[in-house]
Design an enzyme around this catalytic site. Structure first.
Site, mmCIF file in Angstrom:
data_model
loop_
_atom_site.group_PDB
_atom_site.id
_atom_site.type_symbol
_atom_site.label_atom_id
_atom_site.label_comp_id
_atom_site.label_asym_id
_atom_site.label_seq_id
_atom_site.Cartn_x
_atom_site.Cartn_y
_atom_site.Cartn_z
ATOM 1 N N ARG A 559 0.848 -1.189 0.000
ATOM 2 C CA ARG A 559 0.000 0.000 0.000
ATOM 3 C C ARG A 559 0.887 1.244 0.000
ATOM 4 N NH1 ARG A 559 -4.311 -0.408 4.773
ATOM 5 N NH2 ARG A 559 -4.920 1.619 3.888
ATOM 6 N N HIS A 560 0.305 2.347 -0.403
ATOM 7 C CA HIS A 560 0.994 3.624 -0.307
ATOM 8 C C HIS A 560 1.308 3.927 1.158
ATOM 9 C CE1 HIS A 560 -2.786 5.184 1.314
ATOM 10 N NE2 HIS A 560 -3.386 4.533 0.329
ATOM 11 N N ASN A 566 -5.964 8.891 5.610
ATOM 12 C CA ASN A 566 -5.870 7.748 6.520
ATOM 13 C C ASN A 566 -5.896 8.216 7.965
ATOM 14 O OD1 ASN A 566 -3.587 5.998 4.320
ATOM 15 N ND2 ASN A 566 -5.766 5.648 4.592
ATOM 16 N N ARG A 611 -1.086 9.801 -3.685
ATOM 17 C CA ARG A 611 -0.466 9.153 -2.527
ATOM 18 C C ARG A 611 0.395 7.959 -2.927
ATOM 19 N NH1 ARG A 611 -6.045 8.643 -2.204
ATOM 20 N NH2 ARG A 611 -6.996 6.568 -1.977
ATOM 21 N N GLU A 632 -7.814 3.263 -6.274
ATOM 22 C CA GLU A 632 -8.625 2.666 -5.211
ATOM 23 C C GLU A 632 -10.066 2.481 -5.669
ATOM 24 O OE1 GLU A 632 -9.135 0.693 -3.039
ATOM 25 O OE2 GLU A 632 -8.553 1.564 -1.110
ATOM 26 N N HIS A 698 -3.611 0.459 -3.439
ATOM 27 C CA HIS A 698 -4.513 0.785 -2.339
ATOM 28 C C HIS A 698 -5.091 -0.495 -1.739
ATOM 29 C CE1 HIS A 698 -4.414 4.944 -3.938
ATOM 30 N NE2 HIS A 698 -4.356 4.315 -5.098
#
Length: 746
Positions: A559-560, A566, A611, A632, A698
């Site tokens: 994931r980023h 977040n 991101r 995403e 994502h």
């Protein structure tokens, strides 16, 4: 002090002038320890900037973490360009630090007095040095026009996010990430129990358990995969396979009084992508769901009342994959237009031993299941071992051994019976894995399948002795046929004799519908022959096989870094990284540098959301490709909301999603099934790649990608744990898939 390069254009000036040529000049500055937010700028004479005002200086574009670049076009006989470098923030005027020394003079693409470093005095004692590189190339007006057209057609930002769908950031010169000490093995964490470690298990052991043999009381090893029960027979505990649970599709009976008599459309709250309803007049209606919410009844010939006790016939279930998009549309078309037997597909493997049949069958099974098709893998060798034991010598496989031939045909028929019976219970695609090396055997199978399923033969042919030798050795090491043979050389000799017995009577496929894979396993070309193949699903199978190979290589999923959304608990969005996320980006860059230091053909894939792009930005030395398919899951009108806000303001949507996260589609957004459909090109390209790939994406998207490699059921995808700041290494190779995890940060 510094170094650089320049190209003198004098020798070809005449030709360029006659052709109207231009000079394409590229100026670069490099420093591996940049000073905060200070960005290199250029200011100077008219041909370059047109002002000696430092506040009107042109900022150089950042090419990597250590390199900045400015390029321009000038006539080959241009006047001398007089310029200097300075450092200042991109969006502010102070501080402004001009380089030490005299101005630089550029004449016809060549710097007078050579190329020297740019020195900036930051204080009384600190001096920062930047290396300077100048390169000039002659280009014609036609080349310039073609270059501009290519930019307009391929790299123009999209109107949706302002980011190109696919961009390639080429390998920077002398790029080097910020050095971070990182002992990779120190960061290894245990993978989950359901991880992608198929390489640790012999592929044939993961195929379907022979139900027909279990019902007759044949003992089954408890280590075999699948759902089994135990019973006593003649004083011995015996395992039997339980038939797959056939889930009835949930269909809510609409109130006829609320039906719209003009359109024949009826509201429903079905939770499936497909649901069928049987009317009293025997005309079938089909629910095509938009996700959890409000599906519509289509292809209704009347609005008569529906019966109360609704059952979904097996033919309908067989062609209704748990899928959306193209797969769902194809299933509807095949049901309405295709022959009855075409609704069930049998892929029958053909080939000599050690040609990769079982590996190919396992990968194809995993792919079709991931797309939503109910698929099972039936291995005849597993039936043979259960029926006749594992200690069969090469003589058992001789064509002039009538007892051996009869025994092998018997277990092949049992496996075919089981596969057809499973299809009649609701199965869609059966993979029949055996040598099937004679026309007589294949004719037997076609006769058994007549009127029940469509057969496509899949023949694997390999003429590479090196690959065959490798496969033979893997077979001796992992096959249950040689588990009780302690002497490797004895097992090797026996298998070579078995192979010779098959080669004497082998007949290549020339009948029916078939696909031939000839020398494709290396990933270096080969040939695919296709005969009498039609339909959506057979076409997808061919496309998958064309891109599949056995070359070992790792795929990294991560994931980023943590984003600002977040931290706020908001879904979707396109926010930047938090401070913690930026730290992870640097650690990830160091990980990639160390882990892939000898893999210069590797590449980095990101989504088009910033991101992931920012997470990849510290990684240098590898091409970067942006995929919109890796964006995403689209949360539609819920984008930017927190889960609590959705629960409070949209309680019905919150409840619907909790009931069925796989099929739930956000209003004006996507479901997980939609994500799977748009990820299919990504999976195909990952299968085609021969070099390592780092995928930065994502949570929802990585859940779907990971489910493919780990062969996880579709229903589990929305619940797969995909933690932040963790790298999942998927090692793909001839023996299957193996997983390893690295947690770089808490």
């Amino acid at each position: 002090m510094g170094s650089g390069s320049s190209k003198n254009a004098d020798s070809t000036q005449g030709n360029a002038d006659e052709a109207g040529g231009q000079l394409y000049v590229s100026i670069k500055m490099e420093n591996h320890k940049p000073k905060g937010e200070l960005v290199p700028h250029v200011y100077g004479s008219a041909a370059l900037v047109g002002s000696w005002d430092p506040f009107k200086a042109l900022p150089m574009e950042r090419e990597s973490t250590s390199m900045w670049e400015l390029s321009f076009v000038a006539p080959p006989n241009h006047e001398t360009l007089d310029f200097k470098f300075l450092l200042r923030p991109k969006d502010a005027h102070v501080p402004c630090i001009v380089e030490e020394g005299p101005s630089r003079l550029l004449t016809r693409g060549t710097l007078q007095e050579g190329v020297r470093s740019a020195l900036f005095r930051m204080g009384d004692e600190e001096v920062v040095e930047y290396q300077v590189f100048v390169k000039a190339d002659r280009v014609s007006p036609f080349d310039l026009a073609a270059s501009w057209r290519a930019y307009q057609e391929n790299l123009q930002p999209s109107t949706v996010r302002g980011i190109p769908d696919v961009t390639i950031n080429s390998m920077p010169e002398n790029g080097c990430p910020v050095s971070l000490e990182l002992d990779l093995e120190h960061y290894v964490v245990p993978a989950p129990v359901t991880c992608a470690n198929s390489s640790l298990v012999y592929a044939a052991n993961m195929t379907e358990n022979p139900r027909s043999l279990m019902r007759t009381g044949v003992f089954v090893n408890s280590e075999d995969s699948g759902s089994v029960s135990q019973l006593y027979k003649d004083g011995v505990i015996v395992s039997i396979d339980q038939p797959a649970n056939i889930k009835e599709m949930e269909v809510m009976v609409p109130n006829p009084s609320k039906a719209n008599p003009g359109s024949g459309m009826v509201e429903s709250k079905s939770v499936g992508i497909f649901s069928s309803s049987q009317k009293q007049d025997s005309s079938r209606g089909l629910f095509v769901d938009r996700g959890v919410g409000s599906p519509r009844l289509v292809k209704s010939t009347s609005v008569n009342a529906f019966t109360i006790d609704l059952k979904v016939d097996s033919e309908t279930k067989n062609v209704m994959p748990a899928a959306a998009g193209a797969v769902a549309a194809a299933a509807v078309a095949d049901q309405m237009l295709g022959p009855k037997e075409d609704r069930h597909l049998a892929i029958v493997l053909v080939g000599l031993p050690a040609r990769g049949k079982t590996f190919t069958a396992a990968k194809l099974t995993r792919y079709l299941r991931w797309l939503g098709h109910d698929t099972k893998h039936f291995n005849v060798g597993k039936y043979r071992r259960l029926k006749h034991g594992v200690n069969q010598s090469a003589d058992f496989f001789r064509a002039d051994n009538p007892e051996g031939v009869e025994a092998r045909n018997e277990v092949a028929a049992l496996a075919m019976d089981d596969m057809i019976a499973w299809m009649q219970e609701g199965g869609q695609v059966g993979i029949f894995d055996a040598t099937n090396s004679s026309k007589k055997r294949r004719n037997m199978l076609m006769k058994m399948a007549e009127g029940k399923c469509k057969i496509i033969f899949l023949e694997t042919i390999c003429n590479d002795e090196r690959i065959i030798e490798r496969n033979i050795r893997l077979k001796i090491q992992k096959s249950p046929d040689y588990a009780e043979q302690p002497d490797f050389e004895a097992g090797y000799s026996d298998f070579k004799k078995r192979l010779e017995n098959y080669e004497k009577v082998y007949e290549t496929v020339e009948e029916g519908s078939y696909i031939k894979m000839i020398d494709t396993v290396s990933g270096q070309g080969g040939q695919i022959q296709v005969n009498n193949i039609s339909g959506y699903l057979p076409g997808r199978i061919v496309f998958f096989l064309v891109n599949m190979h056995l070359t070992p290589r790792p795929i990294f999923l991560t994931r980023h870094g943590e984003s600002r959304d977040n931290v706020r608990g908001r879904i979707g969005g396109d926010s930047k990284l938090s401070d913690t996320g930026e730290i992870y980006a640097k650690k990830l860059a160091n990980f990639v540098e160390k882990r892939l230091k000898n893999e210069r053909a590797a590449s980095v894939w990101t989504s088009t959301l910033q991101r992931t792009i920012l997470t990849a930005s510290p990684i240098v030395g590898f091409p970067k490709v942006q995929w919109r398919a890796l964006d995403e899951i689209n949360s539609g009108v819920c984008d930017g909301m927190t889960c609590e806000e959705i629960k409070k303001n949209m309680p019905e949507e919150h409840e619907s999603r909790n009931k069925d996260k796989l099929r739930y589609r956000y209003p004006r957004g996507e479901s997980y099934l939609d994500v799977i459909q748009r990820l299919e090109p990504v999976i195909i390209e990952l299968e085609r790649q021969c070099a390592p790939v780092v995928v930065i994406s994502h949570q929802g998207v990585l859940r779907a990608l990971y489910a493919y490699f780990a062969d996880r059921p579709l229903e589990e995808i929305p619940y797969i744990e995909m933690p932040l700041h963790t790298i999942i290494e998927i090692q793909m190779g001839v023996s299957g898939v193996q997983e390893k995890r690295y947690k770089l940060m808490d």
